[in-house]
Design a protein around this motif. Structure first.
Motif, PDB file in Angstrom:
ATOM      1  N   LYS A   1       0.824  -1.207   0.000  1.00  0.00           N
ATOM      2  CA  LYS A   1       0.000   0.000   0.000  1.00  0.00           C
ATOM      3  C   LYS A   1       0.856   1.254   0.000  1.00  0.00           C
ATOM      4  N   VAL A   2       1.920   1.260   0.803  1.00  0.00           N
ATOM      5  CA  VAL A   2       2.807   2.425   0.836  1.00  0.00           C
ATOM      6  C   VAL A   2       3.435   2.645  -0.540  1.00  0.00           C
ATOM      7  N   ALA A   3       3.946   1.566  -1.155  1.00  0.00           N
ATOM      8  CA  ALA A   3       4.565   1.692  -2.476  1.00  0.00           C
ATOM      9  C   ALA A   3       3.552   2.162  -3.520  1.00  0.00           C
ATOM     10  N   ALA A   4       2.346   1.590  -3.480  1.00  0.00           N
ATOM     11  CA  ALA A   4       1.312   1.977  -4.441  1.00  0.00           C
ATOM     12  C   ALA A   4       0.907   3.426  -4.256  1.00  0.00           C
ATOM     13  N   ASP A   5       0.795   3.866  -2.996  1.00  0.00           N
ATOM     14  CA  ASP A   5       0.411   5.256  -2.742  1.00  0.00           C
ATOM     15  C   ASP A   5       1.487   6.224  -3.214  1.00  0.00           C
ATOM     16  N   PHE A   6       2.731   5.793  -3.214  1.00  0.00           N
ATOM     17  CA  PHE A   6       3.813   6.639  -3.722  1.00  0.00           C
ATOM     18  C   PHE A   6       3.874   6.638  -5.255  1.00  0.00           C
ATOM     19  N   GLY A   7       3.087   5.783  -5.910  1.00  0.00           N
ATOM     20  CA  GLY A   7       3.033   5.794  -7.371  1.00  0.00           C
ATOM     21  C   GLY A   7       3.439   4.509  -8.037  1.00  0.00           C
TER      22      GLY A   7
END
Length: 725
Positions: free
Chosen positions: A509-515
């Motif tokens: 989720k953190v990686a996806a939220d960063f793009g």
């Protein structure tokens, strides 16, 4: 016995009686008539041998003549009908001047200077009164010196062209066509047929078909050219030619070409500029000065010679023009940012970019100095540090912390448009360059830069795949290490153990939220970057770390305006999105990544006198090598590898990619003040003691409240029972 006439009984001479004659037999009427006719006409001389030999030829000539004049009349009627038909369907000049099926896109950099063009650039309708006299003379001298004297077609020119083609070993209608300017206009107009996508061919293929030199097409050109001569004046025909001719580099018409190559008005062209533009007409892409300036200048010199021979230039003017050949404007010479321009065209709405029928002006985020720095850095490293003949490729992206892309290099060939862009189109495994997002998730949950994690042998049972046992690149283990040390050394087992402790879903989720929102791996190898991303996506994700934990969407288009309008149709000021991690977590992560550059795997990226942070990345079998990092001003990402996934030889992310990053950022920051990194200072940061386990935030003490009556009674009873007060 009969008596003779002299005998008888009468005296004197006897009576003379004519002897009775038989009348001749009557001749047939026809024969008598022929005889009389023959007697009336003079006798025909007898045919000699030569007469008999020539007689068939005389008959043949009479037959040919009879057929010829009758055929000529029929052809004349057909041509007259065809001319009348074409005359009726030819629109007015204004409609013919701009024959583009799509509009143009002109791109300006962040300072407003034009750096790229796409589509069919059109400089607007011009007339012969509005262009330089030198330009008119150059076109007429080089293309059709008898333009003002013929009626649209030149038999002499056609015959000369046929002779030239035959002498060159071609067919009479192959190669040079001897076309007049009027016939060339007929070709440009495609004999009145407009391109239609439903034809099953591209616009370029359609135009190429219109220019095919088949016999039938040349025959059809004649009535159309004659119709043009009847419809328009000579100057109007020349004006259509000046407006519609393609002159390379996306320039449609001489007005657009004057701006594209020389940055000047078509009315102010000097003799050498006019000659160069006119010289492009036979082969625009080949003679384009942006492709080969020296070749374009040589072609221009030939046209200057024709202008001099035909009296358009005096000897002094001719010599002066030869001594000062035309050169490109600074914008045309730049020829940088092709990958960036292609990317911006893809990010905008199609009806205003790829398929636009309007003339569009785009203001972009490109910084031409940073773009040049990135291109020069890539070229320098490949020339000095990569073995000769290597086909390895590389890509670079430089952006601001808000996602504004300042430079983009999509491959080693930095000239031209429409190439494969490895910065935006190559989707590759990220390797250890993904690890900062594992640490970002941990820091946001309460871990700190000096929290400890165990780096040692690790085995994880993966359903359906067996046991997963990661190893470090050095094949060694380092025991209990801080998060900062684990990231600086790029320890694999520590990263996987931390990811498992934090939770893969949280890391995703953190990686996806960063793009990095492509499909990610499900297993524990997620922490080691087995998932894929583009260089642009990775650089944008790192920009989120630099700006304090807010996601960004990389962007290159600032505004889009139709030519002639002042109000933008689109405006874009920032790529900032939602917050992903807390500011303190981001500041700690920046500090940890600065250790990568100062003492870890990324030391080759270290800058002189300027703090920097980043992370290396190398994938399985070294098929991809990464270095992504930032200073206080800019984020830059570098990828290196082969297009066919061939493993690199002796290359890791801390090697050549880090050196390319270093060379790029040294050039980008040359002469600029130092901006500190937004990170913590461990010497001034109060922190809890290092912890080996996942440190969830400790519960805060709650303020005590007065117990109610029931609670007081219960306490008294329990105190009496257990002997407590």
């Amino acid at each position: 016995m009969a008596k003779t006439p002299s005998s008888g009984t009468r005296r004197g001479k006897g009576r003379l009686v004519a002897e009775k004659r038989r009348a001749p037999l009557a001749e047939p009427r026809g024969r008598k008539t022929r005889a009389k006719t023959a007697a009336a006409k003079p006798a025909r001389p007898r045919r000699g041998l030569l007469g008999w030999v020539l007689w068939p030829f005389r008959v043949l000539l009479r037959l040919i003549w009879a057929l010829a004049w009758r055929g000529a009349v029929i052809v004349a009627l057909i041509v007259a009908g065809a001319v009348a038909y074409n005359y009726a369907r030819i629109p007015d000049m204004a409609s013919l001047a701009d024959g583009r099926a799509r509009g143009s896109v002109t791109m300006a950099d962040r300072s407003g200077e034009v750096f790229a063009w796409r589509g069919d650039n059109f400089g607007g309708l011009v007339t012969t009164e509005g262009v330089s006299e030198h330009l008119k003379n150059a076109v007429v001298a080089s293309e059709d010196k008898r333009f003002y004297r013929h009626l649209g077609i030149s038999p002499r020119g056609i015959a000369g062209a046929m002779r030239t083609n035959i002498q060159a070993g071609r067919g009479p209608f192959s190669g040079s066509g001897g076309s007049t300017i009027t016939q060339q206009v007929a070709k440009l107009l495609c004999l009145g047929t407009d391109w239609d996508p439903s034809l099953g061919m591209t616009e370029a293929e359609f135009e190429a078909d219109c220019r095919r030199g088949t016999v039938w097409r040349k025959v059809k050109e004649i009535p159309y050219a004659l119709a043009l001569e009847l419809k328009f004046t000579k100057d109007e025909i020349l004006a259509i030619y000046l407006n519609r001719a393609y002159l390379g580099a996306g320039a449609r018409g001489f007005a657009a070409a004057a701006q594209r190559y020389f940055g000047t008005s078509v009315a102010r062209l000097n003799p050498q500029q006019s000659a160069m533009l006119s010289g492009l007409l036979p082969a625009p892409s080949y003679f384009a000065p942006t492709a080969n300036l020296e070749r374009a200048q040589e072609r221009g010199a030939l046209v200057l010679g024709l202008m001099h021979e035909q009296g358009y230039l005096s000897s002094a003017e001719y010599q002066q023009a030869l001594a000062n050949p035309a050169t490109l404007s600074p914008a045309a010479r730049q020829d940088t940012g092709g990958y960036f321009a292609d990317w911006v065209m893809q990010t905008g709405p199609d009806f205003l970019t790829q398929d636009t029928t309007e003339d569009v002006l785009m203001r972009t985020t490109l910084d031409k100095d940073i773009q040049r720095a990135a291109e020069e850095a890539l070229e320098y490293v490949f020339e000095t540090k990569v073995r000769e003949g290597s086909e390895a490729q590389a890509a670079i992206v430089v952006m601001s912390a808000d996602g504004a892309v300042r430079a983009m290099v999509g491959g080693r060939n930095t000239r031209g448009a429409g190439q494969f862009n490895r910065a935006t189109q190559a989707i590759r495994q990220t390797g250890s360059a993904f690890k900062p997002f594992v640490y970002a998730a941990a820091l946001d949950l309460g871990w700190t830069y000096d929290s400890t994690v165990y780096d040692g042998p690790l085995s994880i049972q993966v359903p359906g795949s067996g046991t997963y046992s990661p190893e470090n690149y050095s094949r060694e283990f380092y025991g209990e290490v801080t998060l900062t040390e684990a990231l600086a050394r790029s320890l694999n087992t520590a990263a996987v153990r931390l990811s498992e402790n934090v939770g893969r879903d949280i890391v995703r989720k953190v990686a996806a939220d960063f793009g990095l929102d492509r499909e990610m791996a499900d297993g524990p190898a997620l922490a080691l970057g087995v998932s894929e991303a583009t260089l642009l996506e990775m650089t944008g994700a790192y920009a989120g770390i630099l700006n304090g934990g807010t996601s960004v969407t990389p962007y290159g288009l600032k505004s889009l305006t139709l030519r002639g309008d002042t109000t933008p149709l689109l405006d874009h000021d920032s790529g900032l999105g939602e917050r992903v991690i807390q500011t303190d977590a981001a500041r700690q992560l920046v500090y940890m990544m600065s250790r990568v550059v100062e003492e870890g795997t990324g030391t080759r990226a270290k800058l002189d006198g300027r703090p920097a942070a980043g992370k290396t990345g190398t994938t399985q079998a070294a098929r991809d090598a990464w270095f992504v990092g930032f200073t206080g001003d800019y984020v830059a990402g570098v990828w290196m590898g082969y297009d066919d996934n061939t493993p690199l030889t002796g290359v890791t992310g801390g090697g050549l990619p880090a050196e390319i990053w270093h060379e790029t950022m040294e050039r980008v920051h040359a002469g600029t003040p130092v901006t500190p990194l937004p990170m913590i200072d461990p010497a001034r940061t109060a922190r809890p003691a290092p912890q080996a386990q996942s440190p969830r935030p400790a519960p805060q003490p709650q303020p005590e409240r007065e117990p109610d009556l029931a609670e007081r009674i219960l306490r008294d009873v329990l105190g009496t029972v257990f002997g407590r007060n």
